[in-house]
Design a protein around this motif. Structure first.
Motif, mmCIF file in Angstrom:
data_model
loop_
_atom_site.group_PDB
_atom_site.id
_atom_site.type_symbol
_atom_site.label_atom_id
_atom_site.label_comp_id
_atom_site.label_asym_id
_atom_site.label_seq_id
_atom_site.Cartn_x
_atom_site.Cartn_y
_atom_site.Cartn_z
ATOM 1 N N GLU A 175 1.106 -1.393 -0.306
ATOM 2 C CA GLU A 175 -0.118 -0.306 -0.095
ATOM 3 C C GLU A 175 0.712 1.245 0.032
ATOM 4 O OE1 GLU A 175 -3.150 -0.195 -0.393
ATOM 5 O OE2 GLU A 175 -3.732 -2.031 -0.995
ATOM 6 N N VAL A 176 1.654 1.052 0.599
ATOM 7 C CA VAL A 176 3.522 2.240 0.444
ATOM 8 C C VAL A 176 3.734 2.404 -1.038
ATOM 9 C CG1 VAL A 176 4.852 2.924 1.754
ATOM 10 C CG2 VAL A 176 3.181 1.845 3.028
ATOM 11 N N LEU A 177 3.909 1.463 -1.957
ATOM 12 C CA LEU A 177 4.535 1.362 -2.511
ATOM 13 C C LEU A 177 3.451 2.347 -3.823
ATOM 14 C CD1 LEU A 177 6.314 -1.811 -2.667
ATOM 15 C CD2 LEU A 177 6.628 0.523 -2.860
ATOM 16 N N LYS A 178 2.146 1.603 -3.790
ATOM 17 C CA LYS A 178 0.774 2.315 -4.190
ATOM 18 C C LYS A 178 0.844 3.479 -3.936
ATOM 19 C CE LYS A 178 -3.723 0.444 -3.857
ATOM 20 N NZ LYS A 178 -4.238 -0.181 -3.692
ATOM 21 N N PHE A 179 0.808 3.909 -2.760
ATOM 22 C CA PHE A 179 0.819 6.093 -2.174
ATOM 23 C C PHE A 179 1.807 6.098 -3.025
ATOM 24 C CE2 PHE A 179 1.839 9.026 -0.328
ATOM 25 C CZ PHE A 179 0.750 9.639 0.111
ATOM 26 N N GLY A 180 3.208 6.107 -3.784
ATOM 27 C CA GLY A 180 3.978 6.023 -4.236
ATOM 28 C C GLY A 180 3.842 6.806 -5.569
ATOM 29 N N GLU A 181 3.409 5.933 -5.798
ATOM 30 C CA GLU A 181 3.045 5.704 -7.452
ATOM 31 C C GLU A 181 2.021 6.646 -7.636
ATOM 32 O OE1 GLU A 181 1.909 1.416 -8.779
ATOM 33 O OE2 GLU A 181 3.758 0.738 -8.090
ATOM 34 N N LYS A 182 0.830 7.057 -6.873
ATOM 35 C CA LYS A 182 -0.186 7.702 -7.388
ATOM 36 C C LYS A 182 0.670 9.717 -7.214
ATOM 37 C CE LYS A 182 -4.351 7.287 -7.552
ATOM 38 N NZ LYS A 182 -4.706 7.550 -8.755
ATOM 39 N N ILE A 183 1.909 9.694 -6.064
ATOM 40 C CA ILE A 183 2.010 10.635 -5.876
ATOM 41 C C ILE A 183 2.679 11.186 -7.309
ATOM 42 C CG2 ILE A 183 3.805 12.250 -4.440
ATOM 43 C CD1 ILE A 183 1.040 11.550 -3.339
ATOM 44 N N PHE A 184 3.751 10.226 -8.126
ATOM 45 C CA PHE A 184 4.612 10.374 -8.729
ATOM 46 C C PHE A 184 3.632 10.591 -9.948
ATOM 47 C CE2 PHE A 184 5.987 8.734 -12.366
ATOM 48 C CZ PHE A 184 7.760 9.516 -12.053
ATOM 49 N N LYS A 185 2.491 10.128 -9.814
ATOM 50 C CA LYS A 185 1.947 10.466 -11.104
ATOM 51 C C LYS A 185 0.539 11.763 -10.870
ATOM 52 C CE LYS A 185 1.093 5.528 -12.070
ATOM 53 N NZ LYS A 185 -0.220 4.588 -12.506
ATOM 54 N N LEU A 186 0.464 12.061 -9.640
ATOM 55 C CA LEU A 186 -0.542 13.298 -9.586
ATOM 56 C C LEU A 186 0.788 14.440 -9.726
ATOM 57 C CD1 LEU A 186 -2.188 11.991 -6.603
ATOM 58 C CD2 LEU A 186 -2.998 13.142 -8.904
ATOM 59 N N ARG A 187 2.051 14.478 -8.766
ATOM 60 C CA ARG A 187 2.890 15.240 -9.448
ATOM 61 C C ARG A 187 3.300 15.544 -11.239
ATOM 62 N NH1 ARG A 187 8.456 15.332 -10.339
ATOM 63 N NH2 ARG A 187 8.527 12.552 -9.521
ATOM 64 N N ASN A 188 3.328 14.772 -11.592
ATOM 65 C CA ASN A 188 4.069 14.783 -13.581
ATOM 66 C C ASN A 188 2.378 15.857 -13.370
ATOM 67 O OD1 ASN A 188 6.243 14.563 -13.441
ATOM 68 N ND2 ASN A 188 5.953 12.254 -12.763
ATOM 69 N N LYS A 189 1.841 14.746 -13.626
ATOM 70 C CA LYS A 189 -0.209 15.381 -14.019
ATOM 71 C C LYS A 189 -0.186 17.124 -13.554
ATOM 72 C CE LYS A 189 -4.604 14.871 -13.893
ATOM 73 N NZ LYS A 189 -6.111 14.281 -12.589
ATOM 74 N N HIS A 190 0.662 17.382 -12.510
ATOM 75 C CA HIS A 190 0.274 19.116 -11.983
ATOM 76 C C HIS A 190 1.886 19.518 -12.303
ATOM 77 C CE1 HIS A 190 -3.231 17.446 -9.742
ATOM 78 N NE2 HIS A 190 -3.003 18.733 -9.556
ATOM 79 N N ASN A 191 2.787 19.384 -13.958
ATOM 80 C CA ASN A 191 3.840 19.518 -13.995
ATOM 81 C C ASN A 191 4.807 19.886 -12.528
ATOM 82 O OD1 ASN A 191 3.386 19.287 -16.801
ATOM 83 N ND2 ASN A 191 1.507 21.164 -16.362
ATOM 84 N N MET A 192 5.120 19.529 -11.722
ATOM 85 C CA MET A 192 6.121 19.426 -10.524
ATOM 86 C C MET A 192 6.671 19.074 -10.197
ATOM 87 S SD MET A 192 2.509 20.038 -7.604
ATOM 88 C CE MET A 192 3.508 21.010 -6.389
ATOM 89 N N SER A 193 7.578 19.913 -10.044
ATOM 90 C CA SER A 193 9.118 18.653 -9.531
ATOM 91 C C SER A 193 9.118 18.427 -7.939
ATOM 92 C CB SER A 193 9.699 19.999 -9.751
ATOM 93 O OG SER A 193 10.278 20.839 -9.064
#
Length: 75
Positions: free
Chosen positions: A11-29
């Motif tokens: 679940e921690v890995l899944k959360f990390g993947e979601k954060i990565f995708k959302l960060r990229n979707k919002h064009n954030m470093s």
């Protein structure tokens, strides 16, 4: 005797993947995201890789920055 490395919880890995995708979707470093929630870039990296389990207060900050509900963030 060498310490055996603990595997991250799925679940921690899944959360990390979601954060990565959302960060990229919002064009954030990682630095941008860290600044937005009050942590450093290294902690953002650890969350994305599943190496660090976030506290509830940190999850709430991610939720607010990305303007998503808990189900989208954690599900």
């Amino acid at each position: 005797m060498a310490k055996k490395k603990k595997e991250p919880h799925p679940e921690v890995l899944k959360f990390g993947e979601k954060i990565f995708k959302l960060r990229n979707k919002h064009n954030m470093s990682q630095m941008d995201l860290g600044a937005a929630i009050g942590i450093d870039r290294e902690n953002v990296r650890k969350y994305e890789k599943g190496l660090q389990e976030p506290r509830l207060t940190t999850i709430i900050k991610f939720k607010e920055v990305f303007k998503v509900d808990f189900d989208e963030l954690l599900g």
